[in-house]
Design a protein around this motif. Structure first.
Motif, PDB file in Angstrom:
ATOM      1  N   GLU A  73      18.464  -2.334   4.691  1.00 53.08           N
ATOM      2  CA  GLU A  73      17.607  -2.307   5.882  1.00 53.08           C
ATOM      3  C   GLU A  73      16.835  -0.991   5.969  1.00 53.08           C
ATOM      4  O   GLU A  73      15.630  -0.979   6.222  1.00 53.08           O
ATOM      5  N   ALA A  74      17.536   0.126   5.747  1.00 48.57           N
ATOM      6  CA  ALA A  74      16.873   1.437   5.816  1.00 48.57           C
ATOM      7  C   ALA A  74      15.820   1.578   4.722  1.00 48.57           C
ATOM      8  O   ALA A  74      14.699   2.036   4.981  1.00 48.57           O
ATOM      9  N   LEU A  75      16.149   1.166   3.500  1.00 48.83           N
ATOM     10  CA  LEU A  75      15.179   1.278   2.409  1.00 48.83           C
ATOM     11  C   LEU A  75      13.994   0.336   2.603  1.00 48.83           C
ATOM     12  O   LEU A  75      12.857   0.692   2.292  1.00 48.83           O
ATOM     13  N   GLY A  76      14.239  -0.846   3.130  1.00 46.91           N
ATOM     14  CA  GLY A  76      13.143  -1.767   3.419  1.00 46.91           C
ATOM     15  C   GLY A  76      12.191  -1.207   4.454  1.00 46.91           C
ATOM     16  O   GLY A  76      10.971  -1.302   4.324  1.00 46.91           O
ATOM     17  N   ARG A  77      12.754  -0.608   5.500  1.00 47.93           N
ATOM     18  CA  ARG A  77      11.924  -0.015   6.552  1.00 47.93           C
ATOM     19  C   ARG A  77      11.111   1.146   6.006  1.00 47.93           C
ATOM     20  O   ARG A  77       9.922   1.286   6.282  1.00 47.93           O
ATOM     21  N   LEU A  78      11.756   2.000   5.208  1.00 49.38           N
ATOM     22  CA  LEU A  78      11.035   3.140   4.629  1.00 49.38           C
ATOM     23  C   LEU A  78       9.950   2.675   3.666  1.00 49.38           C
ATOM     24  O   LEU A  78       8.855   3.243   3.635  1.00 49.38           O
ATOM     25  N   GLY A  79      10.223   1.631   2.881  1.00 46.49           N
ATOM     26  CA  GLY A  79       9.216   1.099   1.975  1.00 46.49           C
ATOM     27  C   GLY A  79       8.013   0.552   2.720  1.00 46.49           C
ATOM     28  O   GLY A  79       6.865   0.766   2.324  1.00 46.49           O
ATOM     29  N   ALA A  80       8.263  -0.157   3.830  1.00 43.32           N
ATOM     30  CA  ALA A  80       7.164  -0.692   4.633  1.00 43.32           C
ATOM     31  C   ALA A  80       6.342   0.432   5.249  1.00 43.32           C
ATOM     32  O   ALA A  80       5.106   0.370   5.274  1.00 43.32           O
ATOM     33  N   GLU A  81       7.012   1.471   5.743  1.00 46.05           N
ATOM     34  CA  GLU A  81       6.298   2.609   6.332  1.00 46.05           C
ATOM     35  C   GLU A  81       5.439   3.318   5.280  1.00 46.05           C
ATOM     36  O   GLU A  81       4.297   3.685   5.547  1.00 46.05           O
ATOM     37  N   LEU A  82       5.985   3.500   4.082  1.00 46.91           N
ATOM     38  CA  LEU A  82       5.220   4.168   3.022  1.00 46.91           C
ATOM     39  C   LEU A  82       4.025   3.325   2.587  1.00 46.91           C
ATOM     40  O   LEU A  82       2.938   3.858   2.336  1.00 46.91           O
ATOM     41  N   ALA A  83       4.206   2.006   2.501  1.00 44.73           N
ATOM     42  CA  ALA A  83       3.087   1.135   2.129  1.00 44.73           C
ATOM     43  C   ALA A  83       1.995   1.182   3.191  1.00 44.73           C
ATOM     44  O   ALA A  83       0.799   1.223   2.873  1.00 44.73           O
ATOM     45  N   GLU A  84       2.395   1.211   4.457  1.00 45.15           N
ATOM     46  CA  GLU A  84       1.412   1.292   5.550  1.00 45.15           C
ATOM     47  C   GLU A  84       0.658   2.617   5.500  1.00 45.15           C
ATOM     48  O   GLU A  84      -0.563   2.654   5.668  1.00 45.15           O
ATOM     49  N   ASP A  86       0.208   4.510   2.812  1.00 41.18           N
ATOM     50  CA  ASP A  86      -0.645   4.488   1.622  1.00 41.18           C
ATOM     51  C   ASP A  86      -1.931   3.715   1.886  1.00 41.18           C
ATOM     52  O   ASP A  86      -3.017   4.128   1.462  1.00 41.18           O
ATOM     53  N   ALA A  87      -1.817   2.590   2.581  1.00 36.82           N
ATOM     54  CA  ALA A  87      -3.007   1.798   2.907  1.00 36.82           C
ATOM     55  C   ALA A  87      -3.934   2.588   3.830  1.00 36.82           C
ATOM     56  O   ALA A  87      -5.158   2.582   3.657  1.00 36.82           O
ATOM     57  N   ARG A  88      -3.363   3.292   4.793  1.00 42.57           N
ATOM     58  CA  ARG A  88      -4.178   4.093   5.718  1.00 42.57           C
ATOM     59  C   ARG A  88      -4.853   5.245   4.981  1.00 42.57           C
ATOM     60  O   ARG A  88      -6.018   5.554   5.221  1.00 42.57           O
TER      61      ARG A  88
END
Length: 139
Positions: A73-84, A86-88
Motif C-alpha cells: 500500500e505504501a509503495l503503491g501510494r508513493l509510486g502514484a505520487e511520483l508518477a503524478e 513526473d507528469a506535472r
C-alpha cells in the motif's frame, strides 16, 4: 544407574513445567494474545506525500519481516505520487519550452517605431542604412 534415572526424571519434569508455563496450561495465560501490529501513521490521504511523511513512516513487522499488505500500500501510494509529479514536471517543462520558443520568434524589440515587423526592408524602401539608393558611403 539410579543417578541416571533420577537425572532423566528431573529433566523431564523441568521441561514439562517450562512448557506448561510458556504455553499457558492452566487457568491464567502467561503469554497474552497480542493484537497484530498495524500502520499507526499511514500516509496522508488528503494531501500530497512529503519528505517528512516518508521519514516518519514506520512499517509494522510480522513474523518473517514486514507485513506485505502495508508495504504494498505504501509503495503503491508513493509510486502514484511520483508518477503524478513526473507528469506535472513534464507539463511545466513543455509549457516553458513553448514560452521560450514564442519569446525567440516573437516581435523584434530592437526595431524602430514605424518599421515593418517582417524583417529588414530598408533596400525595398530605397534606403540603405539611412542613405539614398545609389549613394555609397566611405570604404
Amino acid at each position: 544407574m539410579r543417578v541416571f534415572w533420577f537425572l532423566l526424571l528431573t529433566m523431564a519434569v523441568v521441561v514439562a513445567a517450562v512448557t506448561l508455563a510458556v504455553v499457558g496450561g492452566g487457568g491464567s495465560a502467561v503469554l497474552q494474545d497480542v493484537e497484530p501490529e498495524r500502520l499507526t501513521d499511514p500516509l496522508p490521504a488528503n494531501r500530497p506525500v512529503g519528505r517528512a511523511d516518508i521519514e516518519v513512516l514506520r512499517l509494522p513487522l510480522a513474523v518473517r519481516g514486514y507485513r506485505m499488505a502495508e508495504v504494498d500500500e505504501a509503495l503503491g501510494r508513493l509510486g502514484a505520487e511520483l508518477a503524478e509529479r513526473d507528469a506535472r514536471i513534464a507539463e511545466l517543462e513543455s509549457a516553458l519550452a513553448g514560452a521560450q520558443a514564442t519569446a525567440v520568434t516573437g516581435p523584434d524589440l530592437f526595431k524602430r517605431p514605424g518599421e515593418p515587423l517582417g524583417g529588414d526592408n530598408s533596400r525595398e524602401n530605397g534606403r540603405d542604412n539611412g542613405r539614398p539608393q545609389g549613394e555609397e558611403g566611405p570604404r
